[in-house]
Write a protein that holds these residues in place. Sequence first.
Motif, PDB file in Angstrom:
ATOM      1  N   LEU A   8       0.822  -1.210   0.000  1.00 13.19           N
ATOM      2  CA  LEU A   8       0.000   0.000   0.000  1.00 13.19           C
ATOM      3  C   LEU A   8       0.857   1.262   0.000  1.00 13.19           C
ATOM      4  O   LEU A   8       0.531   2.237  -0.680  1.00 13.19           O
ATOM      5  CB  LEU A   8      -0.940  -0.012   1.204  1.00 13.19           C
ATOM      6  CG  LEU A   8      -1.974   1.094   1.258  1.00 13.19           C
ATOM      7  CD1 LEU A   8      -2.863   1.056   0.025  1.00 13.19           C
ATOM      8  CD2 LEU A   8      -2.809   0.974   2.513  1.00 13.19           C
ATOM      9  N   TRP A   9       1.958   1.258   0.737  1.00 14.18           N
ATOM     10  CA  TRP A   9       2.819   2.444   0.796  1.00 14.18           C
ATOM     11  C   TRP A   9       3.444   2.731  -0.564  1.00 14.18           C
ATOM     12  O   TRP A   9       3.524   3.873  -0.993  1.00 14.18           O
ATOM     13  CB  TRP A   9       3.896   2.261   1.864  1.00 14.18           C
ATOM     14  CG  TRP A   9       4.813   3.433   1.958  1.00 14.18           C
ATOM     15  CD1 TRP A   9       6.148   3.437   1.693  1.00 14.18           C
ATOM     16  CD2 TRP A   9       4.491   4.777   2.336  1.00 14.18           C
ATOM     17  NE1 TRP A   9       6.668   4.695   1.877  1.00 14.18           N
ATOM     18  CE2 TRP A   9       5.662   5.540   2.276  1.00 14.18           C
ATOM     19  CE3 TRP A   9       3.309   5.404   2.711  1.00 14.18           C
ATOM     20  CZ2 TRP A   9       5.698   6.885   2.577  1.00 14.18           C
ATOM     21  CZ3 TRP A   9       3.346   6.757   3.012  1.00 14.18           C
ATOM     22  CH2 TRP A   9       4.529   7.482   2.951  1.00 14.18           C
ATOM     23  N   PHE A  12       0.745   4.212  -2.753  1.00 18.36           N
ATOM     24  CA  PHE A  12       0.480   5.599  -2.383  1.00 18.36           C
ATOM     25  C   PHE A  12       1.582   6.520  -2.896  1.00 18.36           C
ATOM     26  O   PHE A  12       1.307   7.584  -3.444  1.00 18.36           O
ATOM     27  CB  PHE A  12       0.355   5.742  -0.862  1.00 18.36           C
ATOM     28  CG  PHE A  12       0.132   7.159  -0.420  1.00 18.36           C
ATOM     29  CD1 PHE A  12      -1.110   7.737  -0.545  1.00 18.36           C
ATOM     30  CD2 PHE A  12       1.169   7.913   0.079  1.00 18.36           C
ATOM     31  CE1 PHE A  12      -1.327   9.053  -0.162  1.00 18.36           C
ATOM     32  CE2 PHE A  12       0.976   9.221   0.464  1.00 18.36           C
ATOM     33  CZ  PHE A  12      -0.276   9.792   0.341  1.00 18.36           C
ATOM     34  N   PRO A  39      -5.495  -1.404  -6.996  1.00 20.33           N
ATOM     35  CA  PRO A  39      -4.984  -0.609  -5.867  1.00 20.33           C
ATOM     36  C   PRO A  39      -4.642   0.830  -6.260  1.00 20.33           C
ATOM     37  O   PRO A  39      -4.859   1.762  -5.490  1.00 20.33           O
ATOM     38  CB  PRO A  39      -3.719  -1.362  -5.427  1.00 20.33           C
ATOM     39  CG  PRO A  39      -3.889  -2.733  -5.938  1.00 20.33           C
ATOM     40  CD  PRO A  39      -4.710  -2.625  -7.183  1.00 20.33           C
ATOM     41  N   VAL A  43      -6.433   4.056  -4.479  1.00 18.18           N
ATOM     42  CA  VAL A  43      -5.609   5.076  -3.821  1.00 18.18           C
ATOM     43  C   VAL A  43      -5.726   6.408  -4.556  1.00 18.18           C
ATOM     44  O   VAL A  43      -5.790   7.463  -3.927  1.00 18.18           O
ATOM     45  CB  VAL A  43      -4.141   4.609  -3.729  1.00 18.18           C
ATOM     46  CG1 VAL A  43      -3.239   5.726  -3.249  1.00 18.18           C
ATOM     47  CG2 VAL A  43      -4.033   3.411  -2.805  1.00 18.18           C
ATOM     48  N   LEU A  46      -9.066   7.976  -3.545  1.00 21.31           N
ATOM     49  CA  LEU A  46      -8.962   8.472  -2.170  1.00 21.31           C
ATOM     50  C   LEU A  46      -8.089   9.722  -2.089  1.00 21.31           C
ATOM     51  O   LEU A  46      -8.395  10.653  -1.343  1.00 21.31           O
ATOM     52  CB  LEU A  46      -8.411   7.380  -1.255  1.00 21.31           C
ATOM     53  CG  LEU A  46      -9.323   6.186  -1.014  1.00 21.31           C
ATOM     54  CD1 LEU A  46      -8.603   5.125  -0.200  1.00 21.31           C
ATOM     55  CD2 LEU A  46     -10.610   6.611  -0.347  1.00 21.31           C
ATOM     56  N   PHE A  47      -7.022   9.758  -2.854  1.00 26.21           N
ATOM     57  CA  PHE A  47      -6.136  10.924  -2.887  1.00 26.21           C
ATOM     58  C   PHE A  47      -6.890  12.158  -3.390  1.00 26.21           C
ATOM     59  O   PHE A  47      -6.796  13.235  -2.804  1.00 26.21           O
ATOM     60  CB  PHE A  47      -4.936  10.623  -3.788  1.00 26.21           C
ATOM     61  CG  PHE A  47      -3.805  11.588  -3.648  1.00 26.21           C
ATOM     62  CD1 PHE A  47      -2.822  11.391  -2.699  1.00 26.21           C
ATOM     63  CD2 PHE A  47      -3.702  12.684  -4.486  1.00 26.21           C
ATOM     64  CE1 PHE A  47      -1.765  12.264  -2.572  1.00 26.21           C
ATOM     65  CE2 PHE A  47      -2.660  13.573  -4.370  1.00 26.21           C
ATOM     66  CZ  PHE A  47      -1.677  13.363  -3.409  1.00 26.21           C
TER      67      PHE A  47
END
Length: 63
Positions: A8-9, A12, A39, A43, A46-47
């Motif tokens: 996930l990092w 992102f 993914p 992300v 969401l960003f």
Amino acid sequence: MSKNKSNLWQVFKGVAASMLGVQSHANYKSDFEQPSFIPFVVVGVLFVVGLVGLLILLVSTLT
């Protein structure tokens, strides 16, 4: 990042760098070699929602 699934990092960081226009070509290429784009979409959405929320909060506090 390798051809393995990104955590996930890493996703992102890739999305943030791409949105800011500072993504290196090597990272860009690595992101497109990932087995799933889901993914990155999640992300990214969401960003953008977070950015819009931050702008609304900023404008509402300044007016």
